[in-house]
Design an enzyme around this catalytic site. Structure first.
Site, PDB file in Angstrom:
ATOM      1  NE  ARG A   7     -24.242 -14.101  25.922  1.00  0.00           N
ATOM      2  CZ  ARG A   7     -24.574 -14.239  27.186  1.00  0.00           C
ATOM      3  NH1 ARG A   7     -24.592 -15.427  27.738  1.00  0.00           N
ATOM      4  NH2 ARG A   7     -24.910 -13.189  27.918  1.00  0.00           N
ATOM      5  NE  ARG A  63     -34.645  -4.777  12.553  1.00  0.00           N
ATOM      6  CZ  ARG A  63     -34.265  -6.044  12.437  1.00  0.00           C
ATOM      7  NH1 ARG A  63     -33.139  -6.343  11.848  1.00  0.00           N
ATOM      8  NH2 ARG A  63     -35.018  -7.012  12.903  1.00  0.00           N
ATOM      9  CB  CYS A  74     -35.445  -7.000  22.491  1.00  0.00           C
ATOM     10  SG  CYS A  74     -34.491  -6.096  21.275  1.00  0.00           S
ATOM     11  CD  GLU A  77     -29.894 -11.958  31.449  1.00  0.00           C
ATOM     12  OE1 GLU A  77     -29.395 -13.000  31.929  1.00  0.00           O
ATOM     13  OE2 GLU A  77     -29.869 -11.706  30.236  1.00  0.00           O
ATOM     14  NE  ARG A  89     -25.849 -10.913  31.109  1.00  0.00           N
ATOM     15  CZ  ARG A  89     -26.320 -10.318  32.203  1.00  0.00           C
ATOM     16  NH1 ARG A  89     -27.446  -9.617  32.139  1.00  0.00           N
ATOM     17  NH2 ARG A  89     -25.690 -10.415  33.357  1.00  0.00           N
ATOM     18  CE1 TYR A 106     -20.217 -11.129  28.983  1.00  0.00           C
ATOM     19  CE2 TYR A 106     -18.524 -11.980  27.517  1.00  0.00           C
ATOM     20  CZ  TYR A 106     -19.742 -12.115  28.147  1.00  0.00           C
ATOM     21  OH  TYR A 106     -20.499 -13.238  27.919  1.00  0.00           O
ATOM     22  NE  ARG A 114     -17.858 -16.224  31.305  1.00  0.00           N
ATOM     23  CZ  ARG A 114     -18.048 -17.248  30.485  1.00  0.00           C
ATOM     24  NH1 ARG A 114     -19.171 -17.346  29.820  1.00  0.00           N
ATOM     25  NH2 ARG A 114     -17.115 -18.149  30.323  1.00  0.00           N
TER      26      ARG A 114
END
Length: 121
Positions: A7, A63, A74, A77, A89, A106, A114
């Site tokens: 992540r 890309r 895509c 959230e 994210r 992050y 996080r």
């Protein structure tokens, strides 16, 4: 070889096309570098953005970086009250030997998401 996932997240200052593209490239470069990955290792990437971002798709930046044969998605959230704004994210799935340990990334204000992961800082 086995499937791994990692992540990452990054923030931008404004809902601006160039900021979204630049931040996505920064995040993806850092993910690739910390995990010794190439686009050819990637199975797929799922990008999310908070409700306040819609000036460009993060996949456009991926890309441009050579992810032309990688399935990219895509999505929005969920809008949780009080959540950190202007966040991009990504969830990356990739092939690697079983001993590999994912180094999550992050960046910027997203570090607060996080703080429990030392590998994410």
């Amino acid at each position: 070889m086995r499937l791994h996932a990692l992540r990452g997240a990054i923030t931008v200052d404004a809902n601006d096309r160039d900021q979204i593209l630049d931040a996505t490239e920064e995040l993806m470069h850092e993910l690739l570098e910390r995990n010794a990955l190439q686009p050819a290792d990637i199975v797929n990437c799922i990008f999310t953005m908070t409700e306040d971002l819609n000036a460009e798709f993060p996949a456009v930046a991926a890309r441009r970086m050579g992810f032309d044969r990688v399935p990219l998605l895509c999505v929005r959230e969920i809008d949780v009250p009080g959540a950190l704004p202007r966040v991009i994210r990504v969830l990356v799935q990739y092939q690697r030997d079983g001993a590999h340990e994912a180094q999550h990334v992050y960046l910027r204000e997203a570090k607060a998401l996080r703080a429990d992961l030392s590998s994410a800082q």
